[in-house]
Design a protein around this motif. Structure first.
Motif, mmCIF file in Angstrom:
data_model
loop_
_atom_site.group_PDB
_atom_site.id
_atom_site.type_symbol
_atom_site.label_atom_id
_atom_site.label_comp_id
_atom_site.label_asym_id
_atom_site.label_seq_id
_atom_site.Cartn_x
_atom_site.Cartn_y
_atom_site.Cartn_z
ATOM 1 N N LYS A 106 -10.997 1.798 4.209
ATOM 2 C CA LYS A 106 -11.413 1.558 2.630
ATOM 3 C C LYS A 106 -12.713 1.710 2.451
ATOM 4 O O LYS A 106 -13.288 2.395 1.650
ATOM 5 C CB LYS A 106 -11.180 -0.094 2.560
ATOM 6 C CG LYS A 106 -11.456 -0.487 0.917
ATOM 7 C CD LYS A 106 -11.079 -1.945 0.974
ATOM 8 C CE LYS A 106 -9.756 -2.629 1.353
ATOM 9 N NZ LYS A 106 -9.715 -3.869 0.987
ATOM 10 N N GLU A 107 -13.660 1.312 3.553
ATOM 11 C CA GLU A 107 -15.166 1.643 3.508
ATOM 12 C C GLU A 107 -15.304 3.084 3.485
ATOM 13 O O GLU A 107 -16.302 3.498 2.603
ATOM 14 C CB GLU A 107 -15.673 0.953 4.996
ATOM 15 C CG GLU A 107 -15.825 -0.572 4.903
ATOM 16 C CD GLU A 107 -16.777 -1.306 3.843
ATOM 17 O OE1 GLU A 107 -17.869 -0.653 3.685
ATOM 18 O OE2 GLU A 107 -16.157 -2.238 3.120
ATOM 19 N N GLN A 142 -14.837 4.521 0.047
ATOM 20 C CA GLN A 142 -15.803 4.239 -0.999
ATOM 21 C C GLN A 142 -17.112 5.050 -1.195
ATOM 22 O O GLN A 142 -17.826 4.969 -2.014
ATOM 23 C CB GLN A 142 -16.167 2.600 -0.877
ATOM 24 C CG GLN A 142 -15.277 1.666 -1.267
ATOM 25 C CD GLN A 142 -15.330 0.272 -1.039
ATOM 26 O OE1 GLN A 142 -16.407 0.000 -0.374
ATOM 27 N NE2 GLN A 142 -14.804 -0.539 -1.309
ATOM 28 N N TYR A 184 -9.731 -1.794 7.031
ATOM 29 C CA TYR A 184 -10.865 -2.039 6.727
ATOM 30 C C TYR A 184 -11.890 -0.736 6.786
ATOM 31 O O TYR A 184 -12.732 -0.580 5.792
ATOM 32 C CB TYR A 184 -11.767 -3.145 7.437
ATOM 33 C CG TYR A 184 -13.097 -3.320 7.147
ATOM 34 C CD1 TYR A 184 -13.699 -4.261 6.019
ATOM 35 C CD2 TYR A 184 -14.062 -2.863 7.994
ATOM 36 C CE1 TYR A 184 -15.046 -4.431 5.952
ATOM 37 C CE2 TYR A 184 -15.397 -3.128 7.765
ATOM 38 C CZ TYR A 184 -15.757 -3.741 6.877
ATOM 39 O OH TYR A 184 -17.149 -4.118 6.573
ATOM 40 N N TYR A 235 -5.737 6.643 -2.773
ATOM 41 C CA TYR A 235 -6.180 6.221 -1.375
ATOM 42 C C TYR A 235 -6.615 4.899 -1.521
ATOM 43 O O TYR A 235 -6.363 4.279 -0.700
ATOM 44 C CB TYR A 235 -7.418 7.313 -1.090
ATOM 45 C CG TYR A 235 -8.023 6.945 0.207
ATOM 46 C CD1 TYR A 235 -7.399 7.368 1.553
ATOM 47 C CD2 TYR A 235 -8.715 5.928 0.373
ATOM 48 C CE1 TYR A 235 -7.843 7.238 2.686
ATOM 49 C CE2 TYR A 235 -9.459 5.907 1.595
ATOM 50 C CZ TYR A 235 -9.031 6.492 2.912
ATOM 51 O OH TYR A 235 -9.490 6.193 3.925
ATOM 52 N N MET A 236 -7.333 4.457 -2.411
ATOM 53 C CA MET A 236 -7.834 2.873 -2.388
ATOM 54 C C MET A 236 -6.677 2.147 -2.951
ATOM 55 O O MET A 236 -6.879 0.892 -2.440
ATOM 56 C CB MET A 236 -8.994 2.916 -3.753
ATOM 57 C CG MET A 236 -10.179 4.050 -3.442
ATOM 58 S SD MET A 236 -10.976 3.639 -1.830
ATOM 59 C CE MET A 236 -11.503 1.951 -2.022
ATOM 60 N N GLY A 242 0.756 -1.356 -0.081
ATOM 61 C CA GLY A 242 -0.009 0.050 -0.037
ATOM 62 C C GLY A 242 0.810 1.307 -0.092
ATOM 63 O O GLY A 242 0.423 2.256 -0.460
ATOM 64 N N TYR A 262 -5.230 1.184 0.513
ATOM 65 C CA TYR A 262 -5.915 -0.058 1.230
ATOM 66 C C TYR A 262 -6.409 -0.975 0.333
ATOM 67 O O TYR A 262 -7.272 -1.708 0.707
ATOM 68 C CB TYR A 262 -6.777 0.915 2.180
ATOM 69 C CG TYR A 262 -6.046 1.960 2.969
ATOM 70 C CD1 TYR A 262 -5.554 1.594 4.016
ATOM 71 C CD2 TYR A 262 -6.279 3.400 2.661
ATOM 72 C CE1 TYR A 262 -5.050 2.782 4.932
ATOM 73 C CE2 TYR A 262 -5.888 4.213 3.258
ATOM 74 C CZ TYR A 262 -5.148 3.805 4.538
ATOM 75 O OH TYR A 262 -4.494 5.010 5.398
ATOM 76 N N GLY A 263 -5.884 -1.171 -0.747
ATOM 77 C CA GLY A 263 -6.422 -2.231 -1.407
ATOM 78 C C GLY A 263 -6.030 -3.794 -0.996
ATOM 79 O O GLY A 263 -6.933 -4.718 -1.105
ATOM 80 N N ASN A 278 -5.450 -6.425 2.270
ATOM 81 C CA ASN A 278 -5.659 -6.557 3.699
ATOM 82 C C ASN A 278 -4.853 -7.398 4.632
ATOM 83 O O ASN A 278 -3.997 -8.009 4.152
ATOM 84 C CB ASN A 278 -7.142 -7.402 3.773
ATOM 85 C CG ASN A 278 -8.505 -6.776 2.932
ATOM 86 O OD1 ASN A 278 -8.451 -5.507 3.046
ATOM 87 N ND2 ASN A 278 -9.157 -7.819 2.377
#
Length: 582
Positions: free
Chosen positions: A453-454, A457, A450, A548-549, A275, A552-553, A555
């Motif tokens: 990332k949420e 979105q 997590y 940004y995504m 990341g 945190y793509g 996990n």
């Protein structure tokens, strides 16, 4: 120094999404040395539970407490044919006949028999002729739920407490009650233990018994701490199994008796490394913090910044094109020069200002974006206090002033607030033993990945919200600047005697703030709006939602509990030798 711009603190850039870390690790082995953090601000420790005494424990007659509130457990004869069901309404109405216990059997030898027909009663042990205390508890065994159900409870005492007879409070039992307290405060005095016992249990205990209790607790702590460090290799192997591609390095020292002693452990998960490589700016914040519990040592953290100007951990595997921010810790400064010789080093202006205020008053011109402005501010300080000027100039202004920062890193921060925030979040974890602390941090980072990332979105813009807010803060005085075009992309932006040149094609402004932060300054925003464009479209791609995504793509994958760790073939290391700091 009235003529110098005075303020109380350096503005510290923090991550508002960093939240207080809670006790997340519920592993029985990892938590056997953890103090009760939740009750730290209130009582010193919780009310103890009833101790289970082994059958092989022999007590003298003097150890039996007389005239003390205690529970007598009685079992109905096993030859009864009556079957009891706790879930039946009809059975609940039955009148149970509780048998009296055999007075020839010592209380520590009594054992309840978990059969099909089991009823227990606990009554007050005071003299019934003298006090007639009504306290009693009646319970029955529930086969389905595998627990006791209270049928009747009279929670009132009319007897008088006897606080002089403390034979039940043996050294071993007291040591278990003070276990967590001694983990937090190993140098707790016996007299202090006497005061706590009197306040908590309303009993007077001798100094010698407190001393024996402390010795028992400390021996138990040292033994459990050894078991903790003995599982370091097993823990490292489990991390590599569950998160392949991660970097786990454990260092031990070889002793003369062929044993090993733990020295350090380095952990960087693959998800964090990948990341940072694809989505984070090349700015690293280094900071150290000490452990606060029975386990002694120091935790060093490396913090990166994602597209939304938040925290990310990373792997230190290079120095070219990287900026490192740290405090004035000499060890970190020397280590950075040795490990990252090509990196640009920045010092935290907040620490410099804190040391500056111990002797002087005024402001360090850390946020000056051009050298001329910096020299003007420093001259004001020199006119009032030459020693203050020399104090600041001796701290290498190129490492803490924006005027000397190079472009391309998209970070104008003059402080190390991100690393300080992270250390504040894990302050409870640093009070725990090594593996428990590492597990707490891992769980926090896994959930944080997590949650962020949420959150990303849900954004409906292509630029991260924090960058938009920072651009709006830069343009607070936008209406005071006037634009004079010089060409299609070149402009002169003026405000009284102040004038700056802006080039939209080169993404540059002579104030240097746009080049350092990669976010349009107030002069650039004035020029962009003059051309009827959106200033947000000129924000660097480092602050885009896409970056940004990508950060945190991946996990951080779950890890099994300590009961499933594969035993390592390496020798089990001993706890590090405690050494006195110079």
């Amino acid at each position: 120094m009235e003529d110098v711009w005075d303020f109380d603190t350096i503005d510290v850039e923090v991550d508002k999404d960093l939240k207080k870390q809670t006790n997340r690790c519920n592993d029985a082995f990892l938590n056997n040395l953890c103090p009760d953090i939740a009750g730290e601000e209130g009582d010193d420790f919780a009310i103890p539970e009833i101790e289970h005494i082994d059958d092989d424990v022999d007590l003298n007659e003097d150890d039996v407490v007389e005239n003390e509130d205690q529970f007598d457990l009685m079992r109905e004869g096993s030859g009864s044919d009556e079957e009891v069901s706790s879930e039946s309404d009809q059975d609940s109405k039955l009148e149970f006949e509780y048998s009296t216990h055999d007075p020839t059997v010592k209380w520590n030898k009594m054992r309840p028999f978990l059969g099909e027909s089991l009823k227990l009663v606990a009554v007050c042990a005071s003299d019934p002729q003298k006090f007639q205390c009504p306290f009693n508890v009646r319970a029955s065994w529930m086969n389905t739920e595998r627990l006791f159900q209270i049928k009747k409870l009279v929670d009132k005492h009319k007897c008088v407490r006897n606080d002089r007879n403390t034979n039940l409070m043996g050294p071993t039992w007291l040591g278990n009650q003070f276990l967590k307290e001694l983990i937090r405060k190993p140098k707790l005095k016996c007299k202090e233990m006497q005061v706590i016992i009197q306040s908590r249990f309303h009993c007077n205990v001798s100094w010698s018994k407190c001393y024996r209790a402390k010795c028992s607790a400390m021996s138990l702590i040292e033994g459990r701490l050894s078991d903790h460090y003995a599982k370091v290799w097993d823990y490292g192997g489990e991390l590599l199994r569950s998160n392949p591609g991660s970097s786990i390095k454990i260092t031990v020292s070889q002793n003369q008796d062929n044993t090993t002693t733990f020295q350090r452990i380095y952990i960087c998960f693959k998800a964090i490394k990948e990341g940072w490589k694809v989505g984070c700016r090349r700015v690293i914040g280094l900071d150290g913090s000490f452990f606060k519990g029975q386990c002694k040592g120091e935790l060093l953290t490396a913090i990166g910044r994602d597209a939304n100007n938040q925290v990310d951990d990373l792997e230190l595997d290079g120095g070219r094109g990287i900026a490192v921010i740290s405090d004035q810790h000499k060890g970190l400064l020397e280590a950075t020069k040795e490990v990252l010789p090509l990196a640009q080093h920045r010092q935290c202006a907040r620490h410099i200002y804190a040391n500056f205020r111990k002797v002087y008053t005024g402001v360090a011109a850390a946020k000056s974006t051009v050298e001329g402005e910096f020299n003007m501010n420093m001259q004001k300080i020199s006119d009032i206090s030459p020693s203050a000027y020399e104090h600041l100039m001796a701290r290498d202004p190129s490492s803490w002033c924006r005027a000397f920062y190079g472009g391309g890193l998209a970070c104008e921060a003059v402080e190390n607030g991100m690393a300080e925030c992270f250390n504040a979040v894990i302050v409870d974890a640093r009070k725990k033993p090594l593996l428990t602390m590492l597990e707490g941090i891992r769980l926090y980072m896994m959930e944080r990945f997590y949650n962020l990332k949420e959150e990303g979105q849900k954004w409906d813009t292509e630029i991260c919200p924090t960058s938009i807010k920072k651009m709006e803060a830069f343009g607070e005085s936008l209406k005071s600047w006037y634009v004079h075009p010089s060409g299609v992309t070149a402009f002169e932006v003026r405000n009284g005697f102040y004038s700056y040149c802006v080039n939209l094609q080169e993404y540059s402004c002579t104030c240097n703030l746009w080049a350092v932060s990669r976010i349009p300054c107030v002069h650039a925003q004035a020029a962009i709006i003059y051309t009827q464009q959106d200033p947000a479209s000129y924000i660097s791609s480092w602050f885009s939602k896409e970056k940004y995504m990508l950060t945190y793509g991946s996990n951080i994958l779950p890890v099994n509990g300590s009961n499933m760790w594969v035993e390592s073939p390496y020798p089990k290391p001993l706890p590090p030798i405690e050494r006195r700091m110079p």
